[in-house]
Structures are given as C-alpha cells and as structure tokens.
Design a protein around this motif. Structure first.
Motif, PDB file in Angstrom:
ATOM      1  N   LYS A 170     105.183  61.341  97.205  1.00 54.92           N
ATOM      2  CA  LYS A 170     104.777  62.053  95.969  1.00 54.92           C
ATOM      3  C   LYS A 170     105.954  61.603  94.344  1.00 54.92           C
ATOM      4  CE  LYS A 170     108.831  64.466  98.377  1.00 54.92           C
ATOM      5  NZ  LYS A 170     109.477  63.078  98.701  1.00 54.92           N
TER       6      LYS A 170
ATOM      7  N   ILE B  85     105.663  68.730  93.163  1.00 54.70           N
ATOM      8  CA  ILE B  85     104.859  68.443  93.733  1.00 54.70           C
ATOM      9  C   ILE B  85     106.138  67.918  95.366  1.00 54.70           C
ATOM     10  CG2 ILE B  85     105.234  65.653  92.644  1.00 54.70           C
ATOM     11  CD1 ILE B  85     102.329  65.141  93.781  1.00 54.70           C
TER      12      ILE B  85
ATOM     13  N   ASP C 279     110.029  66.041  91.242  1.00 55.48           N
ATOM     14  CA  ASP C 279     109.416  65.250  92.528  1.00 55.48           C
ATOM     15  C   ASP C 279     110.682  65.683  93.315  1.00 55.48           C
ATOM     16  OD1 ASP C 279     109.857  63.300  94.828  1.00 55.48           O
ATOM     17  OD2 ASP C 279     108.978  61.782  93.225  1.00 55.48           O
TER      18      ASP C 279
END
Ligand code: AMP
Length: 213
Positions: free
Chosen positions: A13, A5, A84
């Motif tokens: 995020k 992400i 992330d």
C-alpha cells in the motif's frame, strides 16, 4: 478527492500510494510513516507511541485522529490526498466518516502466507523512510538507500511475532470496516499478488475512471 488505500502488511500500500501520488499530484499520507517520524524527532507523541508500535499494536485514536486532520487540511493536500493506514478500526472509521468523505477505497488483497513472505524481505531506510525489498524492489547498491545512501534496516515491527499480531489486527479490526465503503459504493478490491507495475496498472484504471466521471 480523498482516496483510502488499505491491505495487509506487505501488500504494497505504501509503494502504490507513492506511485499514485506521483502520477496524480495527490498528497500521500501514511499514518505509519507519520508516527515513525514523530519517534525519530523525539516528540511527545513519538515517546508515547514507540513502545506500542514496537509490539505491533494500534496507537490511541486521540493521536492518529490529530495527525490525520492535520494532513487532510494541509496546503499540500489541496489537490486531494491518498491515505494509507487509516482508518484501521470501527472507532477510527466513526471519527473519519463524521468529518471527511471517501471518494474511493482501494483494498489490496493478498494471502497471509504471501504477506509474511514479503515482510521478511522488506527493508527500510531509517533516515528517509523509503521502502525496499531485497527480492523484488532492490536498491541500486545492495543494502544502501538510493536517495540518501543510508544503510537499510529491517523494521523492528517486521519481526515474525509482531507481524503476526499486526496481521491479526488487520483481519479482525480493519478488514470488517470495508462494509462501510461497500455501502457507499466506493470499494474496489485489487489483487495485490502481481508485480508493482501490474497492480498499479489496475489501480490507475480505477482512478482514471473516477477522475473522468
Ligand atoms: P504501518 O507502517 O502501516 O505498517 O504501521 C505501523 C504501525 O503504526 C502499526 O503497527 C501501528 O502500531 C501504528 N499505526 C499505523 N496506522 C495506525 C492507525 N491508523 N491507528 C493506530 N495505529 C496505527
């Protein structure tokens, strides 16, 4: 299952990855959080990266690659992982793609104006790392972390000059690598301008289709 992400600063995020992890049982690994943890613990890595992070620059790949491998291979990631903040440039992508697959890449799309607006109201718990926003993700008690009651602070790299530098790195180094995800057929671009719940509904639909497939 490995989900990546990414999005500009303030696109949510970390918040979305947290919710996804809770709903799916995947491990949420945030490279930024992992690096901040090293700083807090005063490790050798922490000492090396502190100044770099304060300026909003990217820390060396030798460090991020090591942290990434440790997370992906950890027992907590046996069901899968949502990553992330990595990979953030071509060099990291080259290392990543040589070693790991990508089942899904979620891009959170947000204008630069909105990113800056959101970052200026972002607060963090210096003890447990939880993120808040004084406008749309308020703590239960003003200025205090819901979990550990520590006084919330603004991240040092969330000041305007550093935010602009980080957004530029995102635009020039991170965003272009989406062509790799596109070629793999795993790229999903999600409008991140809605509420946390709205954005999460869209993401969960994408993930549910993926899990059902
Ligand atoms: P974030 O919490 O994602 O906003 O990241 C905060 C900071 O951590 C960045 O501005 C970088 O200094 C560093 N950082 C996070 N992820 C990476 C990465 N993949 N590569 C290099 N530096 C990173």
């Amino acid at each position: 299952m490995i989900i990546l992400i990414y999005g500009p600063q303030g696109s949510g995020k970390g918040t979305q990855a947290d919710i996804i992890a809770r709903k799916t049982g995947l491990l949420h690994f945030s490279m930024g959080d992992a690096l901040r943890r090293e700083i807090k613990l005063g490790t050798d890595i922490g000492k090396k990266v502190e100044g770099i992070m304060l300026k909003g620059e990217l820390v060396p790949a030798t460090i991020t690659n090591k942290l990434l491998v440790k997370a992906v291979k950890s027992p907590e990631a046996r069901k899968g992982i949502i990553i992330d903040g990595y990979p953030r440039d071509e060099a990291q992508l080259a290392f990543y793609s040589k070693n790991f697959r990508t089942d899904c890449a979620i891009e959170l799309n947000l204008s630069e104006k909105e990113s800056i607006k959101r970052i200026s109201t972002r607060r963090i718990c210096p003890k447990c790392g939880r993120n808040y926003n004084i406008v749309w993700l308020k703590p239960k008690t003003a200025g205090k972390c819901d979990i550990c009651k520590t006084a919330l602070v603004q991240r040092a790299d969330d000041k305007p000059v550093e935010v602009k530098r980080r957004l530029k790195i995102y635009r020039t180094n991170t965003l272009p690598i989406k062509k790799y995800y596109k070629k793999l057929g795993v790229l999903h671009i999600v409008d991140a301008s809605g509420t946390i719940e709205e954005v999460n509904t869209v993401i969960m639909k994408i993930l549910n289709n993926l899990i059902v497939k």
